[in-house]
Each structure stands twice: as C-alpha cells, then as structure tokens.
Design an enzyme around this catalytic site. Sequence first.
Site, mmCIF file in Angstrom:
data_model
loop_
_atom_site.group_PDB
_atom_site.id
_atom_site.type_symbol
_atom_site.label_atom_id
_atom_site.label_comp_id
_atom_site.label_asym_id
_atom_site.label_seq_id
_atom_site.Cartn_x
_atom_site.Cartn_y
_atom_site.Cartn_z
ATOM 1 N N GLN A 50 -1.919 10.335 -5.904
ATOM 2 C CA GLN A 50 -1.793 9.836 -4.941
ATOM 3 C C GLN A 50 -1.724 10.676 -3.681
ATOM 4 O OE1 GLN A 50 -1.389 6.298 -3.612
ATOM 5 N NE2 GLN A 50 -1.212 7.347 -1.567
ATOM 6 N N GLY B 169 2.121 -0.729 -3.269
ATOM 7 C CA GLY B 169 1.517 -1.906 -3.724
ATOM 8 C C GLY B 169 -0.042 -1.755 -4.078
ATOM 9 N N MET C 240 -3.695 1.136 -3.109
ATOM 10 C CA MET C 240 -4.097 2.213 -2.330
ATOM 11 C C MET C 240 -5.601 2.162 -2.408
ATOM 12 S SD MET C 240 -3.390 5.044 -0.753
ATOM 13 C CE MET C 240 -4.877 5.947 0.150
ATOM 14 N N GLU C 241 -6.200 2.260 -1.198
ATOM 15 C CA GLU C 241 -7.468 2.000 -0.915
ATOM 16 C C GLU C 241 -8.348 3.014 -1.317
ATOM 17 O OE1 GLU C 241 -5.103 2.535 1.234
ATOM 18 O OE2 GLU C 241 -5.833 3.436 3.334
ATOM 19 N N ASN C 242 -8.272 3.593 -2.277
ATOM 20 C CA ASN C 242 -9.309 4.781 -2.890
ATOM 21 C C ASN C 242 -10.657 4.208 -2.755
ATOM 22 O OD1 ASN C 242 -7.100 6.718 -2.802
ATOM 23 N ND2 ASN C 242 -6.487 5.596 -4.767
ATOM 24 N N HIS D 41 -6.095 -6.606 1.355
ATOM 25 C CA HIS D 41 -5.542 -5.431 2.264
ATOM 26 C C HIS D 41 -6.454 -4.163 2.118
ATOM 27 C CE1 HIS D 41 -2.792 -3.204 4.818
ATOM 28 N NE2 HIS D 41 -3.151 -2.304 3.846
ATOM 29 N N GLU D 42 -6.406 -3.971 0.659
ATOM 30 C CA GLU D 42 -7.000 -2.692 0.226
ATOM 31 C C GLU D 42 -8.669 -2.721 0.573
ATOM 32 O OE1 GLU D 42 -4.963 -0.507 0.367
ATOM 33 O OE2 GLU D 42 -3.464 -1.713 -0.490
ATOM 34 N N HIS E 56 -9.418 -2.208 4.041
ATOM 35 C CA HIS E 56 -9.515 -0.746 4.596
ATOM 36 C C HIS E 56 -10.929 -0.172 4.287
ATOM 37 C CE1 HIS E 56 -5.452 0.728 5.380
ATOM 38 N NE2 HIS E 56 -4.911 0.200 4.387
ATOM 39 N N GLU F 274 -3.537 0.940 9.563
ATOM 40 C CA GLU F 274 -2.756 -0.064 9.057
ATOM 41 C C GLU F 274 -2.862 -1.343 9.898
ATOM 42 O OE1 GLU F 274 -2.197 -0.173 5.994
ATOM 43 O OE2 GLU F 274 -2.398 1.897 5.471
ATOM 44 N N ASP G 28 5.888 11.013 4.631
ATOM 45 C CA ASP G 28 6.491 9.810 3.590
ATOM 46 C C ASP G 28 7.954 9.393 4.102
ATOM 47 O OD1 ASP G 28 4.263 9.720 1.946
ATOM 48 O OD2 ASP G 28 4.808 11.357 1.023
ATOM 49 N N TYR H 198 2.167 -1.174 10.592
ATOM 50 C CA TYR H 198 1.635 -2.137 9.781
ATOM 51 C C TYR H 198 1.722 -3.594 10.782
ATOM 52 C CZ TYR H 198 1.425 0.123 5.361
ATOM 53 O OH TYR H 198 0.821 1.161 4.357
#
Length: 589
Positions: free
Chosen positions: A127, A259, A261-263, A286-287, A290, A309, A366, A374
């Site tokens: 991450q 929830g 992560m837009e990798n 959502h992802e 992105h 976001e 973080d 958001y």
Amino acid sequence: MSRCDPHSWCDDGQAVTRHLDLSWKVDVAARVLEGEVRLTFAAPATGPLDLDSRGLIVAGIRTHRDEPVDWSVDESDPVLGERLRLELPTGTEAVTIRYRTGPAASALGWLDPIQTTGGRHPFLFTQCQPIHARSLVPCQDTPRHRVTYTALVDVPAPLRAVMSAAPGGDEPAGPGRTRWRFAMPQAIPTYLLALAVGDLDRRDLGPRSRIYAEPDMIDAAAWEFAEVEAMIRAAERLFGPYEWDRFDLLLMPPAFPYGGMENPRLTFLTPTLLSGDRSLVNVVVHELAHSWTGNLVTNATMNDFWLNEGFTVYAERRILEELHGREFADLQGVLRRNALQVHLDQFGPDSPLTKLRTDLAGIDPDEVYSLVPYEKGAQFVILLERAVGRPRFDAFLREYIDRFRFRSITTDEFIAFLEEELPGVLDAVDGRRWIDGPGMPANEHRTSAPALDRLRALAAGWSAGARPGPESAAWSPTELQLFLQDLPRPLPHDDCRWLDEAFALTGRGNHEVLVEWLTIAARSGYAPVRPRLRQVLGRVGRMKYLKPLYGALMAAGDDGPAFAREVFAAAAPGYHPLSRGSLKNIVGT
Ligand code: BES
Ligand code: ZN
C-alpha cells in the site's frame, strides 16, 4: 535547493526519474524484498540527487557505465524517512541501486496463512499511497513526477505475483520459485506502484477485466463484481476513453486497511464488499473513477489531495446515477455526508484539517486521513456543477481531464483553469471560502428525496416511541443504514434488542449495515453483540470500520474500554502497521 513537495526530499533543481526497472526476490520467511532498481533519468545528470527512502538497506550504487556512485543516508525524519543522497558522475543517464527492504517497511503488509481465506499460504501486499513507496524502493516519492516501469518478481511457487502493470508471463527461477514479469507502459506517480503475492486464482469478468482472488473466494467475487464492464462504459460516456487498457480487480484478504485502492490496471478491494447483493459496488465505481481523476489528473502534493478524492467521489456518484438512477446516487451521497459530519465534529469548527487545501508540512498524511477531502470536496464540485448546469460542467470536466492528463496539478493551477474556462463561477459559489476556509460553508447543496424525509422523521421520533412498521422489511441496505445513522446513541438495551430482532442486524453480511449497528451497540454497552464484535475486530483490517468500532467501545460507560483493549491486544499482531498505528491512539495502549 528547492523542495517540490513537503512530503518528499525531491529537489526541483536535480535530475528527474522517468523510468524504473525493478527486480525483487520475495523472502517470505524473512519478510524482506531483496534486489535492485535501475532509475533512468529524463536527461543525463550530474551532481547531487536526493531520493526518498524509509528503512531501506542499500548495498551499492553504480551508473549505467558501471562506475561506482558515492551515496549517503541522512538521519531519519519521522514523517519523511531518510534522504538518500547520490553524487552522480558527469553525464549519468541511469543508476542501479542494490538494496533490500527494512524490517518495518511501511508499504508492506505480510500476512500469515491463517490470515488468508485458504489458510494454507502466506500473502504479501503493498500500500504505497500516500508516502510509503519509499519503503519499497528508493525513488523520488512525490506525485509531481511520473515513471513507467518494468519488474521481475521472484516468488516461492505456487504463489502468483500481480502488479499495477501489464503481466508479461512467468518462468521457473530455480527450485520451488517462479519469476513473474511486468511492464507498465503508462507513466504513474510512485504512490500507484503496487504488488501482491499470494495463492491467487483468476476469472474473466468482461473484455478488459478479470478478478484475482484466493480460490475459495473467486466465485463470490466474480458474482459481486460482474457489472464491471457496464461501469467502465458508463464512465467512458461521462469522462472519455479509459486510458489504462485493462481494469482488473484484486480481492484482498480481510486485513487490507482500505476499502479500495486505485492501483492502475489492478484495483485492490477489501473482501468486506462481498455482501452477496452487489450493494457495495460503489467502491469499485470509486476506484474506477480514479482512472480519470487521480491517475490521469493527479494531485501535485498531499496538500491538494482533495483534487484526487473530491473529484473522484463526484465522478463516482455520476457513474452510479447512470447505472442505478438519481435516487440511489443521492442516498449514497447523504450517507457519506452524514459520515463527514462525524469527522467535522471530531476536528472542531476551526480546524485547518477541515479545509480542502491543507498545509501538511511536518504532518504524516495517514494520521490526518478523513472524509473532508472526499465529501467536502465532492460537495464543492457539486456546487460548481449546479452553478453552470450539467451540460457546461460536463464539457468543463472533459476539458480538465484532457488538459491535465498524465500530469500533476496544484490547487492554484486548478483555480486558474476554472477561472479560465468558467469565469466568475468561483466567486459565485464562494469558492475560496470552500477551498481555504474550515468547515462546511452555508451554501452547500442539500439533497432532498422523499425516502430521506421519511427515514429522518422516523429516526427523530425514536426516543418518543416511533418504530418502523412492516414497510421497513423492503428497505434497501442504504435506507436501513441511513435510518441507523440518525438514531440517538447510546440507546437503552431494550431498544438495541428491538432493533436487532426487527432487522436481524448482528447476522448481516453487508459490512456497512453491520458496522453501523455494531457501533451503536458498542456505544450502548449492549453485550449480546460482543461475540460478533470480537469476530469483526479480529478479522477485518479496514480502518473505516475499526476506528468507529474501537471509538464506540472506548466511549461506552461500561467495561467497553477494557473489552476494546483485550480485543486489540489479541488482534493487533494481525493488523497492517498502518491500522495498528492509528488504533493505538484510540485504544490508548
Ligand atoms: N486512494 C484511496 C485510498 C487511500 C487514500 C489510501 C489515501 C491511502 C491514502 C481510495 O481511492 C479510497 O478512497 N478508498 C475508499 C473508498 C471509498 C471512498 C468509496 C476507502 O478505502 O474507503
Ligand atoms: Zn479515492
């Protein structure tokens, strides 16, 4: 020197990295990645080059001509990690750094077999957002720069490696090992570097999507996310062509701290989305969103995170509206506006952390993660849309994406672009107050929907004895959750029992509903939910759920805090370092 990002050691006057060639051997037993990275520069470079690193152990550095490079590591900064300074000989086109990751690499989530669904193999995931890529690879870890990359990842058989890149096949790499190849042709900021290694099966979902998951989960996951191609088509109608070729999904083990992560090319998803009724697919949407807002048009620094976001939440709702209609999208918006209010109240009315544009120098992003970028961000974008009307705003969005694709922008650059394209609208909506002022300005748009009014009235009458009637059996999960959000807390135990009996809440698999309920029950000291609470807290790593649950237990008047500490002590070793860190503050150990 001039720093280009408060969260990076990168220096504007120095060389810029354009490409990475990664080669790692994954040592599961030692929990270490060992190997090398070759950094290729935009132009031949000379003199000092400052890279970001965190806990990395460097073995040696050589130029593309195989000359040794002098290097030094500074003392560690608690937020930034260490500056790794290279002294590049004249005309250095590329350097190769041999290194291994440190014992506390913040990007790495190592899971024991017992933390996976299959229970037989270990799992590793990264991450990197916001500033953890530097614990995985020495690099210019700032979204101001973008890199393409290739990777060779050597893992123990029978595990599979997947990355935020195009897979390039695998080959044997000595006894009991497999080497996986990847190439990422589209340039990305380093926070989108991603790797996962585990016992993974795969299944096609559509022409450009497949799901990766542990074998036991693949059927459920393929069912839950079957609509993915329809989502991509809807998004393309709104925002233009999908530029990343593939949109694959990876279902993570429950310990994954987010929830989604837009990798790029491979979105990571929490298994708590498997509600069995497709009601939580908004996270996938959502992802996916992105892919335009965030991965194409990228925030320049974490101070501009709302550009990532806020626009993505807005885009998410637009896609949901296309797929499931206006009311569905609106009610989702209200759910999250309610959740935002909790965060705003926690920060307090004048907190600088409730501004859209932040000043996070010296602050670990973080630690201040919240719904402000958001939902306040999305509310601001909605206001812009309403001020000029949808047709004009849609054209503006297309233009925005087109102008800044594969680039990073600051809030000021956004403002300048807005003024240029839609003159006057910033002032018309009091935009500077939204961007640089705390809290929610009074002109925010208030969603109204008949369903919402009924739910709110019902919850408001709760203490006076109002109860949902038989019609509530037909409520959607969102409606039920909206009702629960509005209930007073703590609740008398009799009320808790009534709710649980009426809606069978403790047994729910939809984690949004379940956690909303468990938060009420925990805050109310309602003991019958304890076994279920223990189960959720012990298995799920998603911070969105852990934080309110532990918070509610700590606020309960009974032995809630003692229970929280006991469960935390047992569960903490299995949490991701990130979750462990922020929960420690809540539980106070
Ligand atoms: N990019 C974020 C996750 C993230 C943000 C990780 C900052 C680390 C630092 C992702 O797109 C996200 O927002 N996920 C949300 C989903 C949601 C808003 C639908 C989540 O994980 O809850
Ligand atoms: Zn996001």
